[in-house]
Design a protein around this motif. Structure first.
Motif, PDB file in Angstrom:
ATOM      1  N   ASP A 160      -5.748   3.703   2.808  1.00  0.00           N
ATOM      2  CA  ASP A 160      -4.737   3.908   2.749  1.00  0.00           C
ATOM      3  C   ASP A 160      -4.230   4.712   1.899  1.00  0.00           C
ATOM      4  OD1 ASP A 160      -2.558   2.806   2.659  1.00  0.00           O
ATOM      5  OD2 ASP A 160      -2.888   2.176   0.679  1.00  0.00           O
ATOM      6  N   ASP A 214      -8.353   3.333  -3.038  1.00  0.00           N
ATOM      7  CA  ASP A 214      -8.890   2.441  -2.130  1.00  0.00           C
ATOM      8  C   ASP A 214      -7.941   4.046  -0.477  1.00  0.00           C
ATOM      9  OD1 ASP A 214      -8.624   1.882   0.853  1.00  0.00           O
ATOM     10  OD2 ASP A 214      -6.840   0.166   0.824  1.00  0.00           O
ATOM     11  N   CYS A 267      -3.115  11.103  -2.282  1.00  0.00           N
ATOM     12  CA  CYS A 267      -1.995  11.122  -1.647  1.00  0.00           C
ATOM     13  C   CYS A 267      -1.715  11.825  -0.370  1.00  0.00           C
ATOM     14  CB  CYS A 267      -0.532   9.774  -2.377  1.00  0.00           C
ATOM     15  SG  CYS A 267      -2.256   8.194  -1.644  1.00  0.00           S
ATOM     16  N   CYS A 315      -1.801   7.590   4.416  1.00  0.00           N
ATOM     17  CA  CYS A 315      -0.618   7.890   3.940  1.00  0.00           C
ATOM     18  C   CYS A 315      -0.450   9.518   3.224  1.00  0.00           C
ATOM     19  CB  CYS A 315      -0.501   7.347   1.947  1.00  0.00           C
ATOM     20  SG  CYS A 315       1.236   8.229   1.592  1.00  0.00           S
ATOM     21  N   GLY A 343       1.236  -1.274  -0.124  1.00  0.00           N
ATOM     22  CA  GLY A 343       0.310  -0.263   0.100  1.00  0.00           C
ATOM     23  C   GLY A 343       1.036   1.572   0.070  1.00  0.00           C
TER      24      GLY A 343
END
Length: 282
Positions: free
Chosen positions: A51, A48, A104, A55, A16
């Motif tokens: 995740d 996702d 992210c 992050c 991930g």
């Protein structure tokens, strides 16, 4: 708050995006690059969100900057030369990469300038602009397309600062486009040679190229300048050499960007040694 100069390397996303960030942090990096999905396919990846959010939060806490890199088949200069489906596959893939990198918390997604075999030299540029404009239509995220210069191994397209600046200028959404400067590609294309760092930096200042720089692929070259061979070497172990790489990294133009290695790892299987060397130069 991320440090002034984020220095790191390309890392695996096995486990991930959060694990990728931790993998970079453990080797002493303050930045990293990753593939948002399978690097050998344009197939879209389901994001996702959990995740990606973990992050983003972890990177903010630890002071890590990041950039994503689009898959290898991404070639925005192709346009409709391989059919409408091929064009839309590339557009959708770039948009997918932007959505993942934005979630992210990454600065952007690196996209190669691209190349196409055509009798009309302007067709590739037209295709590139159309592809970027289509991918960016309605885009509200903070993550940008980071247009990368090329080595010239597939032809002269995308090997100059002037091209980067002109494409961004002609785009309908220049605010969502920044640059990724690859040192090995620039060297291979003949944009500069060892010892000419001052002239390279000065040219970029005059053109306004560095004003839009967001990322740097900090790679030495296994081949001499102007041979159009895209073969990365560890810093100081190629034809660019320690002193030239050091002069580049010490320039404020490069230090403003996220700087990542795309080279072979050290004996320990990580980039720790090279990252420490780069830190010592600062």
């Amino acid at each position: 708050m991320k440090p002034k100069t984020g220095i790191g390397a390309h890392v695996s996303t096995r486990g991930g995006f959060l694990q990728a960030a931790k993998r970079a942090y453990e080797m002493g990096a303050t930045a990293f690059q990753y593939f948002p999905k399978n690097p050998r396919s344009l197939n879209l990846k389901r994001l996702d969100l959990k995740d990606a959010a973990l992050c983003r939060e972890w990177c903010e806490e630890q002071g890590l900057a990041s950039i994503a890199h689009s898959p290898y088949p991404t070639n925005p200069a192709l346009g409709m030369t391989r059919g409408e489906a091929g064009f839309h596959a590339i557009v959708s893939s770039i948009r997918n990469d932007l959505e993942i990198s934005d979630a992210c918390g990454s600065v952007g997604t690196v996209v190669h300038f691209g190349h196409v075999q055509t009798k009309d030299p302007l067709e590739g540029y037209h295709n590139l602009i159309q592809c970027l404009d289509t991918a960016l239509e309605g885009w509200q995220g903070e993550s940008k397309i980071l247009l990368e210069n090329q080595a010239g191994d597939h032809g002269p397209m995308g090997t100059t600062m002037e091209e980067m600046i002109q494409i961004r200028k002609l785009s309908r959404y220049p605010e969502h486009i920044a640059f990724c400067f690859d040192t090995c590609h620039a060297f291979a294309s003949g944009m500069w040679t060892t010892g000419d760092e001052a002239a390279l930096l000065d040219k970029g200042r005059k053109l306004g190229y560095w004003n839009v720089l967001a990322a740097v692929h900090f790679n030495d070259s296994k081949y001499a300048s102007g041979l159009n061979k895209d073969r990365h070497a560890r810093i100081g172990q190629g034809y660019i050499g320690y002193e030239s790489m050091q002069r580049l990294l010490q320039s404020p133009e490069i230090q403003q960007a996220v700087v990542v290695l795309e080279t072979e790892t050290g004996e320990d299987g990580t980039y720790r040694e090279d990252i420490q060397l780069m830190r010592s130069w600062l």
